[in-house]
Design a protein around this motif. Structure first.
Motif, short mmCIF file in Angstrom:
data_model
loop_
_atom_site.label_atom_id
_atom_site.label_comp_id
_atom_site.label_asym_id
_atom_site.label_seq_id
_atom_site.Cartn_x
_atom_site.Cartn_y
_atom_site.Cartn_z
N TRP A 31 26.13 20.63 15.63
CA TRP A 31 25.25 19.25 15.39
C TRP A 31 25.94 18.85 13.89
CZ3 TRP A 31 22.41 18.48 10.92
CH2 TRP A 31 21.58 17.28 10.82
N TYR A 32 25.93 20.17 13.08
CA TYR A 32 26.19 19.71 11.57
C TYR A 32 27.94 19.19 11.48
CZ TYR A 32 26.33 19.98 6.50
OH TYR A 32 26.50 19.83 5.23
N GLY A 33 28.56 19.99 12.29
CA GLY A 33 30.11 19.51 12.24
C GLY A 33 30.07 18.28 12.61
N GLU A 34 29.44 17.68 13.75
CA GLU A 34 29.72 16.53 14.17
C GLU A 34 28.82 15.35 13.56
OE1 GLU A 34 28.13 16.68 18.38
OE2 GLU A 34 29.64 18.14 18.87
N ASN A 35 27.66 15.63 12.74
CA ASN A 35 26.87 14.56 12.25
C ASN A 35 27.08 14.57 10.88
OD1 ASN A 35 25.08 13.35 14.44
ND2 ASN A 35 25.19 15.44 14.95
N VAL A 36 27.57 15.71 10.24
CA VAL A 36 27.80 15.40 8.66
C VAL A 36 29.41 15.51 8.28
CG1 VAL A 36 27.09 16.61 6.70
CG2 VAL A 36 25.52 16.39 8.46
N GLY A 56 39.51 24.43 -17.15
CA GLY A 56 40.08 24.78 -15.88
C GLY A 56 39.19 24.48 -14.77
N GLU A 57 39.64 24.59 -13.45
CA GLU A 57 38.97 24.56 -12.27
C GLU A 57 37.63 25.38 -12.39
OE1 GLU A 57 41.35 24.42 -8.84
OE2 GLU A 57 42.82 22.81 -9.76
N PHE A 58 36.66 24.87 -11.82
CA PHE A 58 35.43 25.72 -11.49
C PHE A 58 34.61 25.29 -10.35
CE2 PHE A 58 30.95 26.91 -12.73
CZ PHE A 58 31.37 28.17 -13.39
N GLU A 59 34.22 26.26 -9.28
CA GLU A 59 33.58 26.08 -8.22
C GLU A 59 32.13 26.12 -8.46
OE1 GLU A 59 34.70 28.70 -5.03
OE2 GLU A 59 36.83 28.61 -5.60
N ILE A 60 31.47 25.33 -7.77
CA ILE A 60 29.72 25.38 -7.80
C ILE A 60 29.36 25.13 -6.48
CG2 ILE A 60 27.78 24.11 -8.57
CD1 ILE A 60 29.28 22.79 -11.10
N HIS A 61 29.00 26.30 -5.91
CA HIS A 61 28.60 26.46 -4.79
C HIS A 61 26.73 26.22 -4.71
CE1 HIS A 61 32.03 28.77 -2.64
NE2 HIS A 61 32.35 28.45 -4.31
N ALA A 62 26.31 25.41 -4.03
CA ALA A 62 24.92 25.09 -4.33
C ALA A 62 24.17 24.76 -2.94
CB ALA A 62 24.58 23.64 -5.09
N VAL A 63 22.86 25.24 -3.01
CA VAL A 63 21.93 24.84 -1.87
C VAL A 63 20.93 23.61 -2.14
CG1 VAL A 63 20.05 25.85 -0.39
CG2 VAL A 63 21.51 27.40 -1.33
N SER A 64 21.23 22.76 -1.19
CA SER A 64 20.64 21.39 -1.38
C SER A 64 20.18 20.64 0.02
CB SER A 64 21.51 20.46 -2.36
OG SER A 64 21.03 18.98 -2.31
N TYR A 65 19.01 19.96 0.00
CA TYR A 65 18.58 19.58 1.25
C TYR A 65 19.39 18.20 1.41
CZ TYR A 65 14.22 22.12 1.43
OH TYR A 65 13.37 23.07 1.50
N ASP A 66 20.07 17.87 0.24
CA ASP A 66 20.75 16.62 0.54
C ASP A 66 22.01 16.90 1.23
OD1 ASP A 66 19.62 14.54 -0.98
OD2 ASP A 66 20.50 15.09 -2.84
N ALA A 67 22.57 18.26 1.47
CA ALA A 67 23.63 18.51 2.22
C ALA A 67 23.56 18.11 3.81
CB ALA A 67 24.02 19.90 2.13
N TYR A 68 22.64 17.84 4.15
CA TYR A 68 22.19 17.58 5.65
C TYR A 68 22.47 16.13 6.12
CZ TYR A 68 20.80 22.43 5.21
OH TYR A 68 20.66 23.75 5.23
N THR A 69 22.80 15.48 5.60
CA THR A 69 23.24 14.03 5.86
C THR A 69 24.60 13.70 5.04
OG1 THR A 69 22.03 12.68 4.04
CG2 THR A 69 20.85 13.36 5.80
N PRO A 70 25.32 12.83 5.61
CA PRO A 70 26.59 12.42 5.06
C PRO A 70 26.12 11.52 3.56
CG PRO A 70 26.62 11.96 7.29
CD PRO A 70 25.20 12.30 6.98
N ALA A 92 35.46 26.36 13.96
CA ALA A 92 35.61 25.35 14.83
C ALA A 92 35.16 24.10 14.58
CB ALA A 92 35.21 25.47 16.27
N ALA A 93 33.85 24.28 13.99
CA ALA A 93 33.07 22.93 13.54
C ALA A 93 33.51 22.48 12.24
CB ALA A 93 31.49 23.44 13.32
N GLY A 94 34.53 22.96 11.65
CA GLY A 94 34.86 22.28 10.26
C GLY A 94 34.31 23.11 9.15
N PHE A 95 33.63 24.07 9.00
CA PHE A 95 33.11 24.87 7.95
C PHE A 95 34.40 25.30 7.19
CE2 PHE A 95 29.07 24.18 9.99
CZ PHE A 95 28.33 24.23 8.87
N HIS A 96 34.16 25.53 5.90
CA HIS A 96 35.62 26.17 5.23
C HIS A 96 35.10 27.72 5.09
CE1 HIS A 96 35.74 21.52 4.27
NE2 HIS A 96 36.88 22.04 4.13
N SER A 97 33.91 28.14 4.75
CA SER A 97 33.56 29.29 4.51
C SER A 97 32.23 29.69 5.08
CB SER A 97 33.70 29.62 3.06
OG SER A 97 32.52 28.71 2.32
N ILE A 98 31.87 31.14 5.04
CA ILE A 98 30.53 31.54 5.52
C ILE A 98 30.19 32.67 4.42
CG2 ILE A 98 32.00 33.56 6.84
CD1 ILE A 98 29.71 33.42 8.76
#
Length: 290
Positions: free
Chosen positions: A280-285, A226-240, A24-30
């Motif tokens: 919070w993340y859905g609304e602010n990021v 071809g296309e290639f997905e990169i899933h990453a953990v980053s502190y940068d992900a918490y601001t727009p 509901a908050a807009g996340f694409h996956s879990i």
């Protein structure tokens, strides 16, 4: 940019409402964590904690990966399920192919199979699988899952597996994405050579930049990357603004969590507080980047 909500080792009753809140908050996956059992005695080291300690896992609740993925798929409509990561070489690959194909078909292609090598010999021992040559075993497992998930007749004759020509029905209506987790050069090469993407397990930003550079180098050597997905953990992900920075680096999916999963203490945060952080993340990021 796509957003993945990460939660693991929490109250099993929380997973479905958390997944629904993330959707509901807009996340694409879990993410869906994987662990079979915890050995009473072990000299093994965990590669993603500073001291290699693995005691944080003792007594932590893990629902079996495919069971939890199916439960969440049934309770959501758009959320993608991404094991982070399934210890593939300790499992029979033909059975994994059937499980993954079935889940992808029932969820309308909302399943991406994240795989990796368990760092612990005990996982292999309890499943009756040799620890030696585990990298080559993983390669063969990936090839088998890829081949069988197409729904066409497939046979395989390798070092570890010899499979007669068989077919699995139903197959997913779209190709099953397979992603590889791990920070070793062998893992990066495996991801580019055999699969559709790479999953980063966290760490400092400089190391992530090195992994990304290496992936780009490996992909540049292919005739048709071809296309290639990169899933990453980053502190940068918490601001727009931070999300835009990681997107410029080629990251396609940011993995977002709100607690330290490596803490020895049990997770005592309430469901309500977890959902507040998701919102919070859905609304602010998510909303602001979109």
């Amino acid at each position: 940019m796509r957003y993945t909500y990460a939660e693991a080792m929490t109250n099993p009753d929380y997973y479905i409402p958390l997944a629904q809140a993330a959707e509901a908050a807009g996340f694409h996956s879990i993410t869906i964590a994987d662990s079979i059992a915890y050995p009473a005695e072990s000299d093994s080291k965990y590669p993603y904690t500073p001291d290699g300690n693995r005691e944080f896992l003792e007594d932590k609740p893990f629902i079996e990966t495919f069971v939890l993925s199916a439960a969440i798929a049934a309770a959501t409509t758009t959320l993608r399920l991404t094991p982070f990561v399934l210890k593939l070489p300790i499992r029979p690959p033909v059975l994994v192919a059937k499980q993954a194909s079935s889940l992808a078909r029932l969820s309308n292609n909302r399943f991406a199979l994240g795989v990796g090598i368990s760092p612990w010999p005990e996982d292999f021992d309890i499943m009756g699988v040799p620890f030696e040559r585990r990298g080559k075993r993983l390669d063969e497992c990936i090839e088998i899952v890829k081949g069988l998930s197409t729904g066409e007749y497939f046979e395989y004759h390798g070092e570890f597996y010899d499979i007669q020509k068989i077919k699995m029905t139903p197959a997913p209506t779209k190709p099953l994405p397979i992603l590889v987790g791990g920070h070793s050069d062998a893992a990066l090469r495996r991801a580019v050579r055999l699969t559709d993407g790479w999953m980063h397990a966290g760490g400092n930003a400089d190391d992530l930049d090195k992994y990304l550079a290496r992936i780009n180098e490996l992909r540049s050597e292919r005739d048709n990357p071809g296309e290639f997905e990169i899933h990453a953990v980053s502190y940068d992900a918490y601001t727009p603004d931070g999300v835009k920075r990681v997107e410029e680096k080629g990251i396609t999916d940011v993995i977002v969590g709100f607690r330290n999963s490596y803490a020895k203490e049990h997770d005592t945060e309430t469901l309500e507080d977890k959902i507040k952080k998701i919102n919070w993340y859905g609304e602010n990021v998510i909303a602001k980047v979109s």
